[in-house]
Design an enzyme around this catalytic site. Structure first.
Site, mmCIF file in Angstrom:
data_model
loop_
_atom_site.group_PDB
_atom_site.id
_atom_site.type_symbol
_atom_site.label_atom_id
_atom_site.label_comp_id
_atom_site.label_asym_id
_atom_site.label_seq_id
_atom_site.Cartn_x
_atom_site.Cartn_y
_atom_site.Cartn_z
ATOM 1 N N ASP A 76 -7.734 -5.316 -14.486
ATOM 2 C CA ASP A 76 -8.888 -5.240 -15.388
ATOM 3 C C ASP A 76 -10.160 -4.824 -14.652
ATOM 4 O O ASP A 76 -10.972 -4.065 -15.181
ATOM 5 C CB ASP A 76 -9.120 -6.590 -16.068
ATOM 6 C CG ASP A 76 -8.045 -6.926 -17.094
ATOM 7 O OD1 ASP A 76 -7.116 -6.105 -17.275
ATOM 8 O OD2 ASP A 76 -8.128 -8.012 -17.701
ATOM 9 N N ARG A 101 -6.757 12.485 -2.902
ATOM 10 C CA ARG A 101 -5.825 12.505 -4.023
ATOM 11 C C ARG A 101 -6.070 11.280 -4.894
ATOM 12 O O ARG A 101 -5.953 10.146 -4.428
ATOM 13 C CB ARG A 101 -4.377 12.519 -3.520
ATOM 14 C CG ARG A 101 -3.372 12.480 -4.657
ATOM 15 C CD ARG A 101 -1.922 12.440 -4.176
ATOM 16 N NE ARG A 101 -1.074 12.143 -5.313
ATOM 17 C CZ ARG A 101 -0.223 11.119 -5.385
ATOM 18 N NH1 ARG A 101 -0.093 10.287 -4.367
ATOM 19 N NH2 ARG A 101 0.491 10.910 -6.466
ATOM 20 N N HIS A 147 -0.045 8.953 -13.311
ATOM 21 C CA HIS A 147 0.419 7.965 -12.340
ATOM 22 C C HIS A 147 0.791 6.680 -13.079
ATOM 23 O O HIS A 147 0.210 5.626 -12.843
ATOM 24 C CB HIS A 147 -0.653 7.716 -11.273
ATOM 25 C CG HIS A 147 -0.120 7.128 -10.004
ATOM 26 N ND1 HIS A 147 -0.315 7.699 -8.762
ATOM 27 C CD2 HIS A 147 0.603 6.009 -9.771
ATOM 28 C CE1 HIS A 147 0.249 6.955 -7.831
ATOM 29 N NE2 HIS A 147 0.807 5.914 -8.416
ATOM 30 N N ASN A 191 3.475 11.565 -10.906
ATOM 31 C CA ASN A 191 3.764 10.830 -9.687
ATOM 32 C C ASN A 191 5.060 10.038 -9.822
ATOM 33 O O ASN A 191 5.235 9.267 -10.763
ATOM 34 C CB ASN A 191 2.620 9.851 -9.373
ATOM 35 C CG ASN A 191 2.880 9.080 -8.088
ATOM 36 O OD1 ASN A 191 2.762 9.632 -6.996
ATOM 37 N ND2 ASN A 191 3.276 7.820 -8.206
ATOM 38 N N GLU A 192 5.970 10.263 -8.874
ATOM 39 C CA GLU A 192 7.210 9.495 -8.769
ATOM 40 C C GLU A 192 7.885 9.228 -10.116
ATOM 41 O O GLU A 192 7.951 8.091 -10.589
ATOM 42 C CB GLU A 192 6.945 8.178 -8.041
ATOM 43 C CG GLU A 192 6.530 8.374 -6.613
ATOM 44 C CD GLU A 192 6.270 7.091 -5.852
ATOM 45 O OE1 GLU A 192 6.101 7.160 -4.630
ATOM 46 O OE2 GLU A 192 6.226 6.009 -6.485
ATOM 47 N N ASN A 334 6.418 11.609 -1.382
ATOM 48 C CA ASN A 334 5.964 10.256 -1.081
ATOM 49 C C ASN A 334 7.062 9.547 -0.291
ATOM 50 O O ASN A 334 8.215 9.513 -0.729
ATOM 51 C CB ASN A 334 5.699 9.464 -2.362
ATOM 52 C CG ASN A 334 4.558 10.035 -3.176
ATOM 53 O OD1 ASN A 334 3.952 11.033 -2.810
ATOM 54 N ND2 ASN A 334 4.252 9.396 -4.289
ATOM 55 N N TYR A 336 8.056 6.072 2.404
ATOM 56 C CA TYR A 336 7.676 4.812 3.038
ATOM 57 C C TYR A 336 8.742 4.255 3.967
ATOM 58 O O TYR A 336 8.429 3.700 5.006
ATOM 59 C CB TYR A 336 7.352 3.755 1.967
ATOM 60 C CG TYR A 336 6.117 4.093 1.176
ATOM 61 C CD1 TYR A 336 4.858 3.664 1.585
ATOM 62 C CD2 TYR A 336 6.192 4.877 0.045
ATOM 63 C CE1 TYR A 336 3.719 3.997 0.882
ATOM 64 C CE2 TYR A 336 5.068 5.230 -0.674
ATOM 65 C CZ TYR A 336 3.833 4.791 -0.250
ATOM 66 O OH TYR A 336 2.711 5.136 -0.955
ATOM 67 N N GLU A 401 2.045 10.665 -0.110
ATOM 68 C CA GLU A 401 1.865 9.237 0.145
ATOM 69 C C GLU A 401 2.695 8.836 1.348
ATOM 70 O O GLU A 401 3.837 9.263 1.500
ATOM 71 C CB GLU A 401 2.304 8.368 -1.043
ATOM 72 C CG GLU A 401 1.400 8.404 -2.241
ATOM 73 C CD GLU A 401 1.883 7.464 -3.354
ATOM 74 O OE1 GLU A 401 2.606 6.490 -3.068
ATOM 75 O OE2 GLU A 401 1.531 7.721 -4.522
#
Length: 499
Positions: A76, A101, A147, A191-192, A334, A336, A401
């Site tokens: 929020d 980005r 996204h 995105n993804e 992206n 990780y 990412e």
């Protein structure tokens, strides 16, 4: 950004030892290599119901009576970047990045999600102000259209399960190109999509919280691909001639290493790459288009085994294959972490996991992070860059990412510095030693933010945000200084010789 990769954390098993380390490479990146950082609208903006913004599926998800977020938090207010965007731009300027980005909030611009019901001028003003502030500070805006924060109004008509959403996304994309494309020269469509499909419509742990794996995740994925293609064609045909920008897809990529040398596990690892990356990559980036052959074969086999009259994986028409194929200017990647893959059947059917016949795991020696799904495996980054390059004919790769999760309030974030050091160096090896065409790198994320279902319990930021302070002050971490130096050096110049 992926936060709870259900496919890979449902079975965390102990794998075999795999030493893939080699020497650190002292060298610099090619001239013109782009350095940046990233965020997404829902994770940082706040102002969820202010200035005419409509409700998104994540607004609805976090306010649901059923708890979905581990610490009970919401986005929020988040980082209050709706009001503090100038501070964020100052952070970016301090880093010395060439681009930022960020994503547009569809429901901030078009509250209902349907342009036929009107748009929100305050939303246009906000993004115009942000874009202009970036350019005034020498930073190029790189904009993600979607996204994960679909307008709730569209969700009430089926969302990504209703093919009409592709029409709405096409109109929204056209709207964004029209209002911002004179200054935005790099666009990312979605995105993804794997996360929106599998976690949003398969396991239901992400918004919109639909749990029908192996059926609705495939349907949502199909429409996400078609929506991407619609946006690309609109930009390519209507705006590229005058705006001169570029546009691509963003894929979640992990590298899947065979758990053993057994041929079944070797095949399982390659199959896992096709089910993860090829699902969305093959229709767009391969020379023949369509879903990967192995994915079509395995889903069809399990569908027949379960008594379905046809494959649960939707089919593209020949016209759709031709329309989707080649809709890219680069591959947004992206990344990780890395997993081990073992051949085997997941017990629940139908499901996306069972369809692939893959049992994922981690090697217990791989260092952990604050996120259960993220282990530190630098060599996997180099391998996935090579896999994408080899699979898709040397496509330009834009790393959109890459980052590390730690716990709150770590200012001297040594583990993140070590992560970035090793991962960026593996990317350098992919470029200099393997010939992979990587054109840019994006550190996730600029600031600590709302980390989806992890709330504020996991932090990825280069800058710390104090969420207990209503002013949301930002404080640079050690990783910010490190990344600033890497950018200034354009890599890792050789140290001076010892006397």
């Amino acid at each position: 950004m992926v936060r709870a990769i259900c496919l890979f954390v449902l079975a965390i098993l102990v794998g075999h030892s795999s030493c893939q380390d080699d020497e650190f490479l002292y060298d610099t990146f090619p001239e013109g290599f782009m350095w940046g950082s990233a965020t997404s609208a829902y994770q940082i903006e706040g102002a969820w119901d202010q200035d005419g913004k409509g409700e998104s599926i994540w607004d609805r998800f976090v306010h649901d009576d059923v708890p979905h977020i581990v610490d009970g938090s919401t986005g929020d207010v988040a980082c209050d970047s709706y009001n503090l965007y100038q501070e964020d731009v100052a952070l970016l300027k301090n880093l010395g990045v060439s681009f930022y980005r960020f994503s547009l909030s569809w429901s901030r611009l078009i509250p209902s999600g349907d342009l036929r019901h009107g748009f929100n001028q305050a939303g246009i003003d906000y993004y115009n102000n942000l874009i202009n502030e970036l350019l005034a500070n020498g930073i190029q805006p790189a904009v993600t259209l979607y996204h994960w924060d679909l307008p709730q109004g569209l969700q009430e008509h089926g969302g990504w399960l209703n093919v009409s959403v592709t029409d709405r996304f096409a109109e929204y994309s056209d709207f964004a190109f029209l209002f911002f494309g004179d200054r935005v020269k790099t666009w990312f469509t979605i995105n993804e999509p794997w996360v929106q499909a599998v976690q949003g419509h398969g396991f239901g742990d992400f918004a919109p919280g639909i749990n029908q794996s192996g059926i609705l995740d495939y349907q949502a994925g199909h429409n996400l691909i078609l929506a991407h293609a619609r946006a690309w064609h609109i930009y390519d045909g209507k705006y590229r001639p005058t705006q001169g920008g570029r546009i691509g897809f963003n894929m979640y990529t992990s590298f899947l290493e065979p758990k053993t040398d057994n041929p079944d596990d070797v095949f399982a690892a390659e199959r896992a790459m096709q089910f993860l990356i090829g699902w969305f990559g093959h229709p767009v980036y391969s020379q023949d288009g369509d879903y990967p052959a192995v994915m079509k074969e395995f889903v069809a086999f399990h569908s027949a085994e379960e008594g379905f009259p046809e494959s649960r994986l939707p089919q593209f028409t020949p016209e759709e294959i031709a329309y989707v194929k080649g809709t890219y200017d680069f591959f947004g990647l992206n990344h990780y972490t890395t997993m081990l893959a073992e051949n085997g059947l997941f017990p629940y059917a139908p499901s996306y996991i069972r369809d692939g016949e893959i049992i994922p795991s981690f090697n217990e020696s791989w260092p952990e992070s604050a996120a259960i799904w993220l282990r530190v495996v630098p060599w996997g980054f180099r391998k996935v860059l090579n896999w994408v390059s080899n699979e898709y004919n040397g496509v330009p790769i834009f790393v959109t990412e890459n980052g590390y999760a730690d716990s709150p309030d770590q200012i001297d974030d040594v583990d993140r510095v070590n992560y970035y050091t090793s991962y960026i160096n593996e990317m350098l090896k992919a470029i200099k030693l393997d010939g992979v065409n990587v054109i840019g790198y994006t550190a996730w994320s600029l600031i600590d933010n709302f980390e989806w279902t992890a709330g504020y319990t996991e932090r990825f930021g280069l800058y710390h945000v104090d969420f207990n302070d209503p002013l949301r002050p930002r404080t640079p971490k050690s990783s910010a200084a490190f990344y600033k130096q890497v950018i200034a050096d354009n890599g890792f110049p050789a140290p001076p010789p010892k006397l």
